[in-house]
Design an enzyme around this catalytic site. Structure first.
Site, PDB file in Angstrom:
ATOM      1  CG  ASN A 113     -52.527 -76.138 -47.945  1.00  0.00           C
ATOM      2  OD1 ASN A 113     -54.325 -75.170 -48.320  1.00  0.00           O
ATOM      3  ND2 ASN A 113     -52.605 -75.887 -48.041  1.00  0.00           N
ATOM      4  NE  ARG A 129     -52.575 -75.211 -52.335  1.00  0.00           N
ATOM      5  CZ  ARG A 129     -53.106 -76.310 -52.513  1.00  0.00           C
ATOM      6  NH1 ARG A 129     -53.625 -77.003 -51.621  1.00  0.00           N
ATOM      7  NH2 ARG A 129     -52.691 -76.710 -53.301  1.00  0.00           N
ATOM      8  CG  HIS A 184     -48.282 -79.298 -57.695  1.00  0.00           C
ATOM      9  ND1 HIS A 184     -48.144 -80.560 -58.251  1.00  0.00           N
ATOM     10  CD2 HIS A 184     -48.961 -79.614 -56.486  1.00  0.00           C
ATOM     11  CE1 HIS A 184     -48.918 -81.663 -57.767  1.00  0.00           C
ATOM     12  NE2 HIS A 184     -49.222 -81.083 -56.946  1.00  0.00           N
ATOM     13  NE  ARG A 228     -55.315 -85.260 -58.414  1.00  0.00           N
ATOM     14  CZ  ARG A 228     -55.200 -84.767 -57.752  1.00  0.00           C
ATOM     15  NH1 ARG A 228     -53.372 -84.322 -57.767  1.00  0.00           N
ATOM     16  NH2 ARG A 228     -54.961 -83.825 -56.481  1.00  0.00           N
ATOM     17  CG  PHE A 231     -45.130 -94.020 -55.127  1.00  0.00           C
ATOM     18  CD1 PHE A 231     -44.678 -93.738 -56.277  1.00  0.00           C
ATOM     19  CD2 PHE A 231     -45.728 -92.328 -54.461  1.00  0.00           C
ATOM     20  CE1 PHE A 231     -45.175 -93.559 -57.441  1.00  0.00           C
ATOM     21  CE2 PHE A 231     -46.099 -92.101 -55.896  1.00  0.00           C
ATOM     22  CZ  PHE A 231     -45.747 -92.679 -56.914  1.00  0.00           C
ATOM     23  NE  ARG A 232     -44.377 -92.866 -47.091  1.00  0.00           N
ATOM     24  CZ  ARG A 232     -44.871 -92.151 -46.122  1.00  0.00           C
ATOM     25  NH1 ARG A 232     -43.654 -91.732 -45.438  1.00  0.00           N
ATOM     26  NH2 ARG A 232     -46.194 -91.725 -45.597  1.00  0.00           N
ATOM     27  CG  LEU A 289     -41.720 -90.428 -55.283  1.00  0.00           C
ATOM     28  CD1 LEU A 289     -41.815 -91.780 -54.224  1.00  0.00           C
ATOM     29  CD2 LEU A 289     -42.179 -90.518 -56.579  1.00  0.00           C
ATOM     30  N   GLY A 290     -40.157 -87.025 -54.501  1.00  0.00           N
ATOM     31  CA  GLY A 290     -38.862 -86.644 -55.173  1.00  0.00           C
ATOM     32  C   GLY A 290     -37.528 -86.227 -54.279  1.00  0.00           C
ATOM     33  CG  ASN A 310     -38.467 -87.567 -48.559  1.00  0.00           C
ATOM     34  OD1 ASN A 310     -37.308 -87.117 -47.619  1.00  0.00           O
ATOM     35  ND2 ASN A 310     -39.723 -86.914 -48.253  1.00  0.00           N
ATOM     36  CD  GLU A 340     -46.536 -76.748 -52.074  1.00  0.00           C
ATOM     37  OE1 GLU A 340     -47.334 -76.632 -52.427  1.00  0.00           O
ATOM     38  OE2 GLU A 340     -46.830 -77.194 -51.789  1.00  0.00           O
TER      39      GLU A 340
END
Length: 403
Positions: A7, A90, A179, A240, A283-284, A331-332, A334, A383
């Site tokens: 990747n 990738r 994704h 973004r 986000f954390r 995020l999703g 954790n 992935e």
């Protein structure tokens, strides 16, 4: 069969080496600061960590160091590079040329180069990684696995914009989605967890991280997704903006006297939860600031959850109901609090989360109550494994997905 997954970014390269007999990871690593000062490779084999610090001027050198680490007598896992049967790459953007993964040929390389204008930041380093592997591993099959390919099953009414049709014909302006490898992997795992054939499921997959996208997956095929012509469209993300009234862009250009590059940089790197919170794109950090009473941080979290919830609701309408909602990516996987916040108000869909089950991080689990009609699943994405699987299947001659 030993398969190397690559990747490539513009100044970095991630890799994993798989043994496909058991789908086990033999080694993995990261090359950082390619073409910059302080470049290094960090190679891991189980708990063993091996670091090479030297000048890495280009991707050719980066790939050479990866191979060196893999066959190193002390830290490596192979006796010879001849044990590498194929390399899976990738590739971010395949445009309309590819509906799935492909064996890379001269024609495929030409198509990738033609699609550079669709992904000017991502496709060039992907191409450099492929070319470097072709030089260092001549004769070894190189396979391209595309972020956009999974979404090529979207119907025209889902991927077209309200622009004159001639611009689609001239410039390929349409929704592509991204994704895709992640959405494909977690939707397949969701069917297994539901104990139902994939072809009989309706699943909403939420890839939530610094980059975020939602997909509506009907009977194993993507029928819509939130990212569009570029990864800028859709939900608000780390940096973004996500969906935005285009008139706002014109207004800011006039007021701030920006050029095209400045505008692109602003929308991609200075907006999202970073811009709204003023704290961070992580986000954390935002969750910590919110807990300390930072109102803007809380606003950013509330806005993010609200937009994801709206996409889930719209995709439930597109699918005619959903068997499951899947949360994946950083995020999703954790954040129990974000999953709970997003699912609040979705009881009309049959969503019911068990708080105790939901208090989990990074593991594959159904966090729904026993009587929930729509299951809420947490599925860590993989992935790299998906790329390795596609590479393995193509090397066995089972598929070719160039249109």
């Amino acid at each position: 069969m030993k398969i190397l997954v690559i990747n490539c970014g513009s100044s970095s390269l991630k890799y994993q080496l798989f043994d496909m007999e058991e789908e086990s990871v033999l080694a993995k690593g990261l090359v950082e600061r390619i073409g910059l000062s302080g470049s290094l490779l960090t190679h891991r084999k189980n708990s063993d960590k091996y670091v090479i610090e030297e000048e890495i001027p280009d991707h050719d050198k980066a790939i050479a160091l990866v191979i060196k680490a893999i066959v190193d007598t002390e830290h490596g896992v192979l006796h010879s590079i001849d044990e590498i049967c194929a390399v899976g790459h990738r590739v971010v953007h395949g445009g309309e040329d590819f509906s799935g993964s492909v064996l890379i040929t001269e024609d495929v390389m030409n198509a990738l180069k033609e699609n550079i204008e669709l992904a000017p930041l991502h496709n060039p380093p992907n191409i450099m990684g492929i070319e470097a592997c072709q030089k260092i591993l001549p004769g070894v099959p190189q396979i391209g696995v595309f972020d956009t390919a999974f979404h090529q099953t979207m119907p025209p009414y889902a991927y077209m914009y309200g622009l004159p049709y001639e611009y689609y014909k001239k410039y390929k302006i349409r929704k592509y989605g991204f994704h895709g490898t992640s959405h494909k992997y977690v939707s397949e795992r969701a069917a297994v967890m539901l104990k139902r054939p994939l072809e009989e499921t309706k699943i909403i997959t939420c890839h939530l991280g610094n980059g975020a996208s939602i997909a509506a997956v009907k009977y194993g095929k993507s029928v819509d997704t939130s990212m569009g012509y570029t990864p800028l469209e859709g939900v608000m993300m780390g940096t973004r903006s996500g969906d935005l009234d285009p008139a706002i862009v014109f207004y800011l250009i006039e007021k701030e006297n920006w050029n095209t590059d400045q505008t692109r940089d602003f929308l991609n790197k200075k907006c999202g939860v970073l811009g709204l919170s003023g704290v961070s794109s992580d986000f954390r950090d935002i969750e910590s600031a919110s807990e300390e009473g930072n109102n803007r941080a809380q606003l950013a979290l509330d806005r993010f959850a609200y937009v994801v919830k709206k996409y889930i609701g719209s995709y439930a309408a597109v699918l005619g109901g959903a068997d499951a909602i899947v949360f994946t990516a950083g995020l999703g996987e954790n954040s129990a609090s974000m999953r709970m916040k997003i699912c609040e108000g979705l009881e009309y869909m049959g969503v019911k989360i068990d708080p105790d089950k939901n208090y989990t991080r990074g593991v594959e689990v159904d966090v729904s109550t026993e009587d929930a009609a729509t299951r809420v699943l947490v599925i860590p994405t993989d992935e790299e494994l998906m790329i390795a699987r596609d590479t393995y299947e193509i090397c066995k001659g089972k598929k070719n997905n160039k249109k």
